[in-house]
Design a protein around this motif. Structure first.
Motif, PDB file in Angstrom:
ATOM      1  N   LEU A  71      22.047   5.476 -25.946  1.00  0.00           N
ATOM      2  CA  LEU A  71      22.728   4.328 -26.417  1.00  0.00           C
ATOM      3  C   LEU A  71      22.010   4.176 -27.696  1.00  0.00           C
ATOM      4  O   LEU A  71      20.881   4.632 -28.030  1.00  0.00           O
ATOM      5  CB  LEU A  71      22.390   3.202 -25.658  1.00  0.00           C
ATOM      6  CG  LEU A  71      23.303   3.444 -24.093  1.00  0.00           C
ATOM      7  CD1 LEU A  71      22.796   2.036 -23.235  1.00  0.00           C
ATOM      8  CD2 LEU A  71      24.724   3.616 -24.357  1.00  0.00           C
ATOM      9  N   HIS A  72      22.366   2.953 -28.528  1.00  0.00           N
ATOM     10  CA  HIS A  72      21.619   2.466 -29.786  1.00  0.00           C
ATOM     11  C   HIS A  72      20.250   2.060 -29.415  1.00  0.00           C
ATOM     12  O   HIS A  72      19.335   2.071 -30.224  1.00  0.00           O
ATOM     13  CB  HIS A  72      22.363   1.501 -30.267  1.00  0.00           C
ATOM     14  CG  HIS A  72      23.611   1.935 -30.942  1.00  0.00           C
ATOM     15  ND1 HIS A  72      24.744   2.042 -30.564  1.00  0.00           N
ATOM     16  CD2 HIS A  72      23.685   2.114 -32.474  1.00  0.00           C
ATOM     17  CE1 HIS A  72      25.701   2.331 -31.618  1.00  0.00           C
ATOM     18  NE2 HIS A  72      24.861   2.461 -32.671  1.00  0.00           N
ATOM     19  N   ASN A  73      19.955   1.543 -28.234  1.00  0.00           N
ATOM     20  CA  ASN A  73      18.491   1.214 -27.768  1.00  0.00           C
ATOM     21  C   ASN A  73      17.868   2.373 -27.096  1.00  0.00           C
ATOM     22  O   ASN A  73      16.559   2.279 -27.076  1.00  0.00           O
ATOM     23  CB  ASN A  73      18.448   0.108 -26.922  1.00  0.00           C
ATOM     24  CG  ASN A  73      19.117   0.429 -25.709  1.00  0.00           C
ATOM     25  OD1 ASN A  73      19.423   1.725 -25.501  1.00  0.00           O
ATOM     26  ND2 ASN A  73      19.329  -0.515 -24.674  1.00  0.00           N
ATOM     27  N   GLY A  74      18.172   3.641 -27.431  1.00  0.00           N
ATOM     28  CA  GLY A  74      17.364   4.810 -26.924  1.00  0.00           C
ATOM     29  C   GLY A  74      17.467   4.968 -25.386  1.00  0.00           C
ATOM     30  O   GLY A  74      16.994   6.287 -25.248  1.00  0.00           O
ATOM     31  N   ILE A  75      18.121   4.274 -24.730  1.00  0.00           N
ATOM     32  CA  ILE A  75      18.055   4.465 -23.352  1.00  0.00           C
ATOM     33  C   ILE A  75      19.388   5.545 -23.012  1.00  0.00           C
ATOM     34  O   ILE A  75      20.628   5.276 -23.768  1.00  0.00           O
ATOM     35  CB  ILE A  75      18.468   3.355 -22.539  1.00  0.00           C
ATOM     36  CG1 ILE A  75      17.139   2.194 -22.463  1.00  0.00           C
ATOM     37  CG2 ILE A  75      18.795   3.428 -21.142  1.00  0.00           C
ATOM     38  CD1 ILE A  75      17.381   0.935 -21.727  1.00  0.00           C
ATOM     39  N   TYR A  76      19.117   6.369 -22.116  1.00  0.00           N
ATOM     40  CA  TYR A  76      20.146   7.474 -21.604  1.00  0.00           C
ATOM     41  C   TYR A  76      21.134   7.053 -20.422  1.00  0.00           C
ATOM     42  O   TYR A  76      20.234   6.374 -19.664  1.00  0.00           O
ATOM     43  CB  TYR A  76      19.644   8.634 -21.319  1.00  0.00           C
ATOM     44  CG  TYR A  76      19.415   9.674 -22.660  1.00  0.00           C
ATOM     45  CD1 TYR A  76      20.253  10.517 -23.373  1.00  0.00           C
ATOM     46  CD2 TYR A  76      18.231   9.317 -23.224  1.00  0.00           C
ATOM     47  CE1 TYR A  76      19.997  11.134 -24.328  1.00  0.00           C
ATOM     48  CE2 TYR A  76      17.664  10.079 -24.491  1.00  0.00           C
ATOM     49  CZ  TYR A  76      18.825  10.866 -25.090  1.00  0.00           C
ATOM     50  OH  TYR A  76      18.474  11.564 -26.266  1.00  0.00           O
ATOM     51  N   THR A  77      22.237   6.972 -20.272  1.00  0.00           N
ATOM     52  CA  THR A  77      23.027   6.567 -19.185  1.00  0.00           C
ATOM     53  C   THR A  77      24.298   7.143 -19.055  1.00  0.00           C
ATOM     54  O   THR A  77      24.470   8.171 -19.701  1.00  0.00           O
ATOM     55  CB  THR A  77      23.417   4.902 -19.272  1.00  0.00           C
ATOM     56  OG1 THR A  77      24.088   4.350 -18.418  1.00  0.00           O
ATOM     57  CG2 THR A  77      24.298   4.862 -20.348  1.00  0.00           C
ATOM     58  N   THR A  78      24.962   6.889 -18.076  1.00  0.00           N
ATOM     59  CA  THR A  78      26.534   7.544 -17.374  1.00  0.00           C
ATOM     60  C   THR A  78      27.275   7.027 -18.551  1.00  0.00           C
ATOM     61  O   THR A  78      27.322   6.049 -18.968  1.00  0.00           O
ATOM     62  CB  THR A  78      26.523   7.410 -16.227  1.00  0.00           C
ATOM     63  OG1 THR A  78      27.011   6.307 -16.112  1.00  0.00           O
ATOM     64  CG2 THR A  78      25.407   8.058 -15.305  1.00  0.00           C
ATOM     65  N   SER A 107      24.891  -1.407 -25.242  1.00  0.00           N
ATOM     66  CA  SER A 107      25.977  -0.663 -24.312  1.00  0.00           C
ATOM     67  C   SER A 107      26.974   0.376 -25.060  1.00  0.00           C
ATOM     68  O   SER A 107      27.727   0.861 -24.388  1.00  0.00           O
ATOM     69  CB  SER A 107      26.902  -1.594 -23.836  1.00  0.00           C
ATOM     70  OG  SER A 107      27.616  -2.246 -24.774  1.00  0.00           O
ATOM     71  N   THR A 108      26.512   0.605 -26.322  1.00  0.00           N
ATOM     72  CA  THR A 108      27.397   1.598 -27.056  1.00  0.00           C
ATOM     73  C   THR A 108      26.438   2.769 -27.464  1.00  0.00           C
ATOM     74  O   THR A 108      25.470   2.833 -27.655  1.00  0.00           O
ATOM     75  CB  THR A 108      28.132   1.078 -28.310  1.00  0.00           C
ATOM     76  OG1 THR A 108      26.925   0.615 -29.078  1.00  0.00           O
ATOM     77  CG2 THR A 108      29.072  -0.175 -27.748  1.00  0.00           C
TER      78      THR A 108
END
Length: 218
Positions: A71-78, A107-108
């Protein structure tokens, strides 16, 4: 040839799916551009048989629940926990929205990911991502600190698309800020004279309205 889908065949297919998904994720995390053409195969799948269709389905199911989307905040998600901006926003407009809206940015997919793989947004939708809700985009027009960071044309585009959905009631419309000819912004409910409204804002609304009418005629 006819393929018997017994235990051994199913096990082999699952191994292929796991290997491909593992390679896909490693390639996504890598900066090696040579791997991207192979990764891009997933975004433009060509099903030639029942077997390849079955493998594709398995790959997509595994991609759906793996945490590979940055995501734009650097977090990895599904992908299932990811949102993508609508395609009626240009790439430049999407960048502006993610810059001024933390809820959208958090969230993007990151710009790095979007630029790395062609049609990645289409793949994300296919494996569980959802489009950013209109009410989230409408929030940009409800905050004076956000709306004054976008130009009048983009404000008009957001206004039209959001009016088709979440801004359909009068109470919500009264919370919207619109651009004025003097360069400032004011709440829609306070503007009684249309000549005070920025012409670029009105032009964007008219252009989209004409396009919509033409689409209906066609």
């Amino acid at each position: 040839k006819h393929l018997i889908m017994d235990y051994l065949t199913q096990s082999a297919l699952e191994s292929v799916e796991r290997l491909f998904v593992s390679f896909f994720i490693r390639a996504i995390l890598s900066s090696d551009k040579k791997l991207m053409p192979i990764v891009s195969l997933v975004t433009s799948p060509i099903s030639l048989s029942e077997l390849t269709t079955e493998i594709e389905k398995g790959i997509f199911n595994r991609l759906r629940t793996a945490e590979w989307v940055e995501l734009h905040n650097g977090i990895y998600t599904t992908p299932e926990n990811t949102y993508v901006l609508p395609d009626w926003l240009s790439t430049e407009e999407q960048n502006i929205i993610t810059t001024i809206s933390s809820s959208v940015a958090n969230s993007t997919p990151s710009q790095k990911l979007l630029c790395k793989i062609e049609k990645i947004d289409k793949l994300l939708i296919k494996v569980g991502a959802k489009e950013v809700p209109l009410n989230t985009l409408a929030d940009v027009l409800k905050e004076i600190n956000s709306v004054n960071k976008i130009d009048a044309a983009l404000a008009g585009k957001l206004f039209v698309h959001c009016c088709r959905g979440c801004l359909s009631n009068q109470g919500t419309l009264e919370q919207i800020f619109i651009p004025l000819t003097n360069g400032s912004y004011d709440l829609l409910k306070n503007v009684s004279d249309p000549t005070l409204v920025n012409p670029e804002f009105l032009k964007a609304i008219n252009v989209l309205s004409i396009k919509e009418k033409n689409t209906l005629v066609e």
